[in-house]
Design an enzyme around this catalytic site. Structure first.
Site, PDB file in Angstrom:
ATOM      1  N   ALA A   8       3.595   5.581  -2.477  1.00 35.51           N
ATOM      2  CA  ALA A   8       4.573   7.037  -3.277  1.00 35.51           C
ATOM      3  C   ALA A   8       4.830   7.135  -4.777  1.00 35.51           C
ATOM      4  O   ALA A   8       5.027   8.139  -5.095  1.00 35.51           O
ATOM      5  CB  ALA A   8       6.054   5.798  -2.281  1.00 35.51           C
ATOM      6  N   GLY A  62       0.778  -1.003   0.002  1.00 41.45           N
ATOM      7  CA  GLY A  62      -0.178  -0.328   0.283  1.00 41.45           C
ATOM      8  C   GLY A  62       1.150   1.117  -0.002  1.00 41.45           C
ATOM      9  O   GLY A  62       0.851   2.096  -0.728  1.00 41.45           O
ATOM     10  N   CYS A  63       2.052   1.419   1.069  1.00 38.72           N
ATOM     11  CA  CYS A  63       2.803   2.463   0.810  1.00 38.72           C
ATOM     12  C   CYS A  63       3.914   2.916  -0.611  1.00 38.72           C
ATOM     13  O   CYS A  63       3.610   4.093  -0.874  1.00 38.72           O
ATOM     14  CB  CYS A  63       3.921   2.363   2.067  1.00 38.72           C
ATOM     15  N   THR A  64       3.477   1.366  -1.180  1.00 36.87           N
ATOM     16  CA  THR A  64       4.437   2.077  -2.398  1.00 36.87           C
ATOM     17  C   THR A  64       3.953   2.561  -3.577  1.00 36.87           C
ATOM     18  O   THR A  64       3.848   3.133  -3.858  1.00 36.87           O
ATOM     19  CB  THR A  64       5.286  -0.004  -2.775  1.00 36.87           C
TER      20      THR A  64
END
Length: 150
Positions: free
Chosen positions: A50, A45-47
């Protein structure tokens, strides 16, 4: 969770990025600042979040926005995240959680039936004078830039 809302003065934070450079709210006076908090570098999710911000970075710059990511990862993990995905913005390595707690995004979470404390994925859009314009707590990781650049 966060009690900060649109119209509030942004916390006067200061933290170190992946290279050891200091970033503080005062550094961004005269620019709009997007401070996005994410749970952990290099997780799916963070990838997605970003990379969506990265892919729209030129649009942010054209609209006088600076971007600053924050998680409790160490500087090495943040540097690896930036390198692997060619992220054009700094990531604060907020290991002591001082910035995370100043913005009120640390608290109880649930994942697969387990409760634990962690970072709630939240984005703050701060105007040129340090006032919060918007708090986005329902972050759509694959379309986050569109949520900000309406």
């Amino acid at each position: 969770m966060t009690t900060l809302k649109a119209g509030d003065k942004a916390p006067n934070f200061s933290g170190l990025d992946q290279s050891g450079a200091t970033h503080a709210l005062a550094d961004y006076k005269g620019k709009k600042l997007v401070v996005f908090f994410y749970p952990k570098a290099s997780t799916p999710g963070c990838t997605a979040e970003a990379c969506d911000l990265r892919d729209n970075y030129a649009r942010f710059q054209a609209n006088n926005y600076a971007l600053l990511g924050v998680s409790a990862d160490n500087a090495k993990a943040q540097a690896k995240f930036i390198e692997k995905y060619e992220l054009p913005f700094p990531l604060l390595a907020d290991e002591d959680k001082s910035v995370i707690q100043a913005f009120g995004v640390w608290g109880p979470k649930k994942f697969m039936g387990k409760e634990y404390d962690g970072i709630h994925r939240t984005t703050f859009v701060i105007d040129e004078n340090g006032i919060i314009e918007e708090v986005i707590s329902d972050v759509k990781t694959k379309a986050h830039a569109a949520q900000i650049l309406k």
